[in-house]
Design an enzyme around this catalytic site. Structure first.
Site, short mmCIF file in Angstrom:
data_model
loop_
_atom_site.label_atom_id
_atom_site.label_comp_id
_atom_site.label_asym_id
_atom_site.label_seq_id
_atom_site.Cartn_x
_atom_site.Cartn_y
_atom_site.Cartn_z
N ASN A 53 30.05 28.32 35.46
CA ASN A 53 31.37 28.48 34.84
C ASN A 53 32.32 27.35 35.25
O ASN A 53 33.49 27.36 34.88
CB ASN A 53 31.99 29.83 35.22
N SER A 136 44.36 48.51 25.30
CA SER A 136 43.39 47.58 25.86
C SER A 136 42.23 47.36 24.89
O SER A 136 41.62 48.34 24.42
CB SER A 136 42.89 48.18 27.18
N HIS A 141 37.71 42.60 30.28
CA HIS A 141 37.00 42.39 31.55
C HIS A 141 37.28 43.51 32.55
O HIS A 141 38.35 44.14 32.53
CB HIS A 141 37.47 41.05 32.14
N GLU A 183 41.85 39.43 25.53
CA GLU A 183 41.37 38.13 26.00
C GLU A 183 41.31 37.15 24.83
O GLU A 183 41.25 37.58 23.68
CB GLU A 183 39.96 38.26 26.60
N SER A 187 33.71 36.50 27.45
CA SER A 187 32.77 35.67 28.19
C SER A 187 31.30 35.94 27.90
O SER A 187 30.48 35.07 28.07
CB SER A 187 33.00 35.84 29.69
N ASP A 212 44.47 37.35 28.59
CA ASP A 212 43.58 36.73 29.58
C ASP A 212 42.96 35.50 28.92
O ASP A 212 42.22 35.61 27.95
CB ASP A 212 42.51 37.77 29.96
N HIS A 215 38.55 32.18 30.25
CA HIS A 215 37.45 31.33 29.78
C HIS A 215 37.93 30.23 28.85
O HIS A 215 37.10 29.53 28.26
CB HIS A 215 36.36 32.18 29.12
N THR A 243 42.53 31.55 35.27
CA THR A 243 41.84 31.31 36.53
C THR A 243 41.85 29.82 36.86
O THR A 243 41.93 28.98 35.97
CB THR A 243 40.38 31.80 36.48
N LYS A 246 37.23 28.38 36.94
CA LYS A 246 36.19 28.06 35.94
C LYS A 246 36.40 26.61 35.47
O LYS A 246 36.00 25.71 36.18
CB LYS A 246 36.22 29.11 34.84
N THR A 275 48.11 39.97 50.77
CA THR A 275 46.87 39.23 51.01
C THR A 275 47.17 37.77 51.32
O THR A 275 48.16 37.21 50.82
CB THR A 275 45.92 39.38 49.79
N THR A 276 46.33 37.18 52.14
CA THR A 276 46.52 35.78 52.55
C THR A 276 46.54 34.86 51.34
O THR A 276 45.74 35.01 50.42
CB THR A 276 45.37 35.37 53.51
#
Ligand code: PMP
Length: 403
Positions: A53, A136, A141, A183, A187, A212, A215, A243, A246, A275-276
């Protein structure tokens, strides 16, 4: 309860069904991708990857690698904590500005992965918008499904890519805040949504649109802004999620939208707060990758050429693949055991790595080899892959499985 006995028995069932996952052990080598080292016990061989990806090979681009190396040397390995407490870094802010600009939005908010961005944003929006209903697409995903579920908002599923069904269902919801989640490029089948129709239907019902583009970012549109950029629709979509892992070749996820929306998500989404943060070097590498793909079409063009060539060669040899307008070429096998067997033979006898895609990633009976040609695959690589598939096709009587 004997927990281990339960774990083993459940895994045995997966094995019996042919759905047990075995990961190939490979090492990507900077500079020689898509050729990678394959480890099989003590044996090490070179294989060609056809299922990455890292669609454009940007994970190996010198600008991206240099940005990461230099930043590690300057800033160290990690972010040092959550952004709330100790981890904010100007490289995060610069990356968010780059992402907002990519999608023509006021702001962006970073997450540690695309999965987390979907999960965190949808779970928070569904929970914090009073009386919200999330509509939805049925092909969405797992990260969106889990986020929606976690929000505890009412959910309505509309038929995949069917904007008329969406229209009917929006009407039925009536006068409540509505979020339409979908999306751009799906994918597993590689199909692209009818974005204009969906946007128009959502607008007609005053719904918030959540798209989304995981991709599609880096891959489509003159600056890599995704299908929404390619079709001139980004300004009509409220929230675009993507993202960095990818086409941009690094890791991380994000949402973009109005400044108020991003601030809302940043302020309330637990998947952001607790979260870090991404390592600064990751942020710098992602920024370099996005900047490069904003001004260079070379990788996208080469990739498209490879996709067209592979499709034509598969057609010429009678190897059925799903028609799609995207860069994803699913070669349908229709049986989990055969799918895995084919993948194993491709690896062992032909030096070709294509991971089998079995249930639950795809519905039972639609098992497939998902092939993603990239700009770095040569003509010889394509010929070799098609030769391998054609030979196996006969050997394993795949046509029977598909029929
Ligand atoms: N959305 C979609 C449609 C995906 O396919 C994926 C991952 N394959 C994600 C989100 C999650 O992205 P990431 O890999 O960055 O977590």
């Amino acid at each position: 309860m004997d927990f281990n006995a339960h774990f083993k028995a459940t895994l045995d069932t997966l094995k019996d069904e042919g759905n047990y996952r075995i990961f190939a052990e490979v090492e990507r080598q900077c500079g020689s991708f898509p050729k990678v080292k394959h480890f099989n016990g003590d044996d090490v061989s070179e294989v060609t990857v056809w299922c990455s990806n890292d669609y454009l090979g940007m994970g190996h681009h010198p600008d991206v690698v240099d940005a990461m190396v230099q930043t590690v040397q300057n800033c160290g390995a990690g972010a040092g904590g959550t952004r709330n407490i100790s981890g904010n870094n100007n490289l995060h802010r610069l990356l968010e500005e780059e992402l907002a600009d990519l999608h023509g939005k006021e702001a962006a908010t970073l997450f540690t992965s695309g999965y987390v961005s979907n999960w965190a944003a949808l779970s928070m929006l569904g929970a914090k918008i009073p009386n919200a209903v999330i509509l939805s697409d049925e092909g969405n995903h797992a990260s969106m499904i889990e986020g929606i579920r976690h929000s505890r908002a009412d959910k309505v599923i509309w038929k995949h890519n069917d904007w008329r069904d969406l229209d009917r269902k929006l009407k039925a919801v009536g006068d409540r805040p509505k979020i339409v989640a979908f999306e751009s490029v799906y994918s597993m089948d590689g199909d692209i949504c009818p974005m204009r129709e969906i946007v128009e239907v959502a607008e007609a019902h005053g719904a918030l649109t959540y798209l989304d583009e995981v991709h599609a970012v880096g891959m489509y549109g003159p600056r890599g802004g995704g299908i929404s950029e390619e079709r001139g629709l980004a300004h009509r979509i409220d929230l675009i999620e993507g993202t960095l892992g990818k086409a941009f070749g690094v890791v991380g996820g994000y949402i973009t939208g109005t400044a108020a929306m991003c601030d809302f998500v940043r302020s309330f989404a637990s998947g952001f707060i607790f979260t870090t943060a991404l390592p600064p070097a990751v942020a710098a590498a992602a920024t370099a990758s996005i900047r490069h793909l904003k001004q260079s079409d070379v990788e996208r063009q080469a990739q498209r050429d490879r996709v067209a060539k592979l499709r034509a060669r598969l057609d010429a040899r009678g190897i059925p693949h799903m028609a799609s307008d995207s860069h994803i070429i699913p070669v349908m096998i229709g049986d989990p055991v055969k799918c895995k067997m084919l993948s194993d033979i491709l690896m062992q006898d032909w030096g070709v790595y294509v991971q089998p895609i079995n249930y639950p990633t795809v519905p039972k009976g639609t098992e497939r080899l998902r092939i993603t040609p990239g700009p770095l695959h040569s003509d010889a690589d394509i010929d070799h892959l098609v030769e391998a598939l054609a030979s196996l096709w006969k050997q394993c009587a795949i046509a029977h499985a598909v029929a």
